[in-house]
Design a protein around this motif. Structure first.
Motif, short mmCIF file in Angstrom:
data_model
loop_
_atom_site.label_atom_id
_atom_site.label_comp_id
_atom_site.label_asym_id
_atom_site.label_seq_id
_atom_site.Cartn_x
_atom_site.Cartn_y
_atom_site.Cartn_z
N ILE A 149 48.15 8.34 -34.36
CA ILE A 149 46.74 8.09 -34.64
C ILE A 149 45.98 8.88 -33.57
N TRP A 150 45.26 9.92 -34.00
CA TRP A 150 44.61 10.84 -33.06
C TRP A 150 43.14 10.51 -32.94
N SER A 151 42.64 10.48 -31.70
CA SER A 151 41.23 10.19 -31.47
C SER A 151 40.81 10.69 -30.09
N VAL A 152 39.51 10.77 -29.88
CA VAL A 152 38.93 11.11 -28.58
C VAL A 152 37.96 10.00 -28.21
N ASP A 153 38.15 9.43 -27.05
CA ASP A 153 37.30 8.30 -26.64
C ASP A 153 35.82 8.68 -26.70
N LYS A 154 35.01 7.75 -27.24
CA LYS A 154 33.54 7.87 -27.27
C LYS A 154 33.05 9.01 -28.16
N ASN A 195 30.47 17.77 -16.97
CA ASN A 195 31.20 17.24 -15.81
C ASN A 195 31.72 15.82 -16.05
N ARG A 196 32.02 15.53 -17.32
CA ARG A 196 32.64 14.25 -17.65
C ARG A 196 34.06 14.49 -18.18
N SER A 197 34.82 13.41 -18.21
CA SER A 197 36.19 13.47 -18.72
C SER A 197 36.40 12.35 -19.74
N TYR A 198 37.23 12.66 -20.77
CA TYR A 198 37.51 11.68 -21.82
C TYR A 198 38.99 11.72 -22.17
N TYR A 199 39.53 10.56 -22.51
CA TYR A 199 40.91 10.53 -22.98
C TYR A 199 40.98 11.02 -24.43
N MET A 200 41.95 11.88 -24.70
CA MET A 200 42.31 12.29 -26.05
C MET A 200 43.64 11.62 -26.36
N VAL A 219 34.91 18.21 -19.64
CA VAL A 219 33.71 18.86 -20.16
C VAL A 219 33.02 19.58 -19.00
N ARG A 220 32.97 20.90 -19.09
CA ARG A 220 32.37 21.70 -18.03
C ARG A 220 30.86 21.81 -18.21
N GLU A 227 37.35 25.27 -9.83
CA GLU A 227 37.75 24.51 -8.65
C GLU A 227 37.03 23.17 -8.52
N ASP A 228 35.97 22.98 -9.29
CA ASP A 228 35.20 21.75 -9.16
C ASP A 228 36.03 20.54 -9.59
N PRO A 229 35.98 19.45 -8.83
CA PRO A 229 36.71 18.25 -9.23
C PRO A 229 36.02 17.56 -10.41
N TYR A 230 36.82 16.90 -11.24
CA TYR A 230 36.27 16.17 -12.37
C TYR A 230 36.50 14.68 -12.14
N PRO A 231 35.57 13.86 -12.58
CA PRO A 231 35.78 12.42 -12.44
C PRO A 231 36.87 11.93 -13.39
N GLU A 232 37.36 10.74 -13.13
CA GLU A 232 38.31 10.14 -14.04
C GLU A 232 37.61 9.85 -15.37
N PRO A 233 38.40 9.74 -16.48
CA PRO A 233 37.78 9.46 -17.78
C PRO A 233 36.90 8.22 -17.75
N LEU A 234 35.83 8.27 -18.54
CA LEU A 234 34.87 7.18 -18.52
C LEU A 234 35.47 5.87 -19.00
N SER A 235 36.41 5.95 -19.95
CA SER A 235 37.01 4.73 -20.48
C SER A 235 38.52 4.83 -20.37
N THR A 236 39.15 3.72 -20.11
CA THR A 236 40.60 3.68 -20.03
C THR A 236 41.20 2.75 -21.07
#
Length: 565
Positions: A149-154, A195-200, A219-220, A227-236
């Motif tokens: 079951i494939w999805s991308v959070d949010k 500059n956000r991250s999401y679980y796929m 998401v750039r 080299e820029d750090p990215y935050p952890e995904p918004l939802s876990t």
């Protein structure tokens, strides 16, 4: 030559090469390539990958920098077993395989427990996209066993193609993708998401949504650098999708998830209707037998159930002699050219099967799932074709153009009706895309137009197996003649078996069966935890050396351990 060993060629042997040179006439879209010579006897089968057909005249993008110069992302998912597929198959035949996974309805979703998997060959894969842009994700399940079951959070997205056939954009937030299926997905990342991250997520259809392959989308922003750090995904935490397309749950389970069939998708263009005044109907039935007699059977047009066997000699050759070169348990559907054909697949197995047709795309007219209540003890009651379809199948067969694919999920105990036109002469396979099911008999052959070939290229693979690993030898028997006291669940007296272990003259005694059932129950409890313990506590090189020593010592102990050693 579409690669099926026994139909269009013999296997490409060690030291051989074969150049596939063809004119691309397929629709633009997402395809894939893979081997078709059985389960490798050692290791995982990684000989598979994408094949992308671009529109004529569009030119090819820079393949070295594909993701930089296009807004496309290629996502190939593969499941891996704790050992390797052929070992899983042998353990299943010995009755010592681990407990299979079940989905939320209680049907089997796999022959083995979930272990792990890869996305584009990696355990931890990251996808980079730009904020404010729309992307096409080409998603391929190139695995061996599991659906996802494939999805991308949010995020919602749109299905724009399936199996390289364009569809009207269909908004959804999850899609089920079984082995061999491909979906082209359009997804937009808003400017505010930079500059956000999401679980796929690609999780198995089980109740436990933690089983699967999980990756991160980064998401750039307009000023981001690698080299820029990215935050952890918004939802876990996994959230139940609003709607899953290509889903098989019966209406009785609609309270769990909004599950929609693949037939909700519509072709992007209204193509020419086939001739529906003269339709040729055929019925293909599937049945199986569970471990340790693991086997799959196919019956054509209410004929005898056979554990199908591929020819060893290529059937496409003009000197192929069915009386000599064909195994007696091979099912062949012979079709004339220029016909509109409707095939109804029917299953008695408590297992969904991704069914693939070579040489054609087909329209999916109807998919009918079942409830777990009609599948007691892993056996499903047969559906009656005359009364199950509403309206009647002869009316459904005339419906306007439906979604077009080359692989369809056959529901556990269910029905599927497809339609295609015989406009491609050749010898083609219809088969389950799970390697083990294909290996032990779940396929049949379409002989379309009686096509045979007389000329072959100089590098055509040799069928001389002298000095090479031969194809596994097959047998032929009435199954029940050799099963004696063991009470199979699916096999009937008139079923025809092809595997040597099912046609052995060795008979079970009551004592044998009692010992076997005890061992089988014990292993179901222990083997999974044993593998987890060994793999987490010891180095792989140590395990391999112990196996080498134990296998040598085991020769002297076998007679005192009831054959279980």
């Amino acid at each position: 030559f579409d690669g099926v060993v026994g139909l269009t060629q013999c296997a490409i042997g060690p030291g051989e090469s074969f150049l596939y040179d063809w004119k691309v006439q397929e629709n633009p879209g997402t395809y894939w390539w893979h081997g078709h010579a059985g389960i490798p006897v050692s290791g995982q089968d990684f000989a598979r990958g994408f094949l992308i057909v671009h529109p004529e005249g569009s030119g090819l993008p820079d393949l070295e920098n594909y993701e930089k110069v296009t807004n496309e992302r290629l996502l190939m998912y593969e499941d891996l077993s704790p050992t390797f597929p052929f070992m899983d198959y042998i353990m299943m035949l010995g009755g010592i395989s681990s407990r299979p996974e079940k989905d939320i309805e209680g049907f089997y979703e796999s022959m083995i427990p979930w272990s792990h998997g890869l996305l584009n060959g990696k355990r931890n894969y990251e996808v980079f996209v730009n904020a404010g842009e729309t992307y096409k994700f080409r998603v391929l399940n190139a695995g061996h066993v599991f659906a996802y079951i494939w999805s991308v959070d949010k995020h919602d997205f749109k299905i724009v193609a399936c199996d390289a056939a364009a569809v009207k954009p269909y908004p959804v937030d999850a899609v089920q993708i079984h082995v061999g299926e491909r979906f082209d997905i359009e997804i937009t990342f808003l400017p505010s998401e930079e500059n956000r991250s999401y679980y796929m997520r690609a999780h198995t259809p089980s109740l436990d949504a933690s089983k699967g392959i999980f990756s991160v989308i980064r998401v750039r922003g307009s000023n981001s650098s690698p080299e820029d750090p990215y935050p952890e995904p918004l939802s876990t935490k996994y959230e139940t999708p609003k709607e899953i397309i290509n889903c098989l749950l019966h209406d009785a389970f609609s309270y769990l998830v909004n599950c929609q069939p693949i037939t909700n998708l519509e072709p992007a263009e209204l193509l020419e209707m086939p001739d529906t005044d003269n339709i040729e109907f055929h019925v293909i039935d599937f049945d199986d037998e569970s471990s340790p007699l693991a086997s799959h059977f196919v019956a054509l047009d209410n004929g005898v159930f056979k554990q199908s066997v591929m020819p060893i000699k290529a059937m496409i050759k003009s000197d192929f002699n069915e009386a000599v070169d064909l195994h007696p348990n091979t099912n062949i559907l012979k079709l004339g050219l220029g016909k509109t054909v409707v095939v109804i697949f029917r299953s008695a197995t408590a297992f969904p099967h991704p069914i693939h047709l070579h040489g054609h795309k087909f329209e999916i007219l109807k998919v009918m799932p079942r409830t777990h209540a009609v599948c007691p003890n892993s056996r499903c009651e047969w559906q009656d074709i005359a009364t199950s379809f509403d309206p009647h199948i002869t009316e459904i067969a005339k419906k306007p153009k439906s979604v077009i694919k080359d692989t369809v999920i056959m529901p556990a105990g269910g029905l599927v009706a497809i339609r295609f036109v015989t406009d491609n002469p050749g010898v083609w396979a219809i088969h389950c895309h799970l390697d083990q099911h294909l290996e032990d008999g779940q396929f049949l052959i379409i002989d379309e137009g009686g096509y045979r070939q007389t000329e072959f290229p100089d590098d055509y693979p040799s069928c001389n197996y002298t000095g090479r690993v031969p194809m596994r030898k097959k047998a032929a028997c009435m199954c029940m003649e050799h099963l004696n006291l063991y009470k199979p669940q699916g096999v009937k007296s008139y079923y025809q078996c092809s595997e040597p272990h099912l046609c052995s003259k060795t008979q079970f005694t009551e004592e044998d069966i009692a010992i076997f059932e005890k061992i089988k129950a014990k292993n179901a409890r222990e083997i999974s935890s044993m593998l987890d313990f060994v793999q987490s506590h010891f180095r792989p090189e140590d395990i391999l050396s112990w196996i080498s020593v134990l296998s040598h010592e085991d020769t002297n102990k076998r007679s005192t351990n009831n054959g279980y050693s």
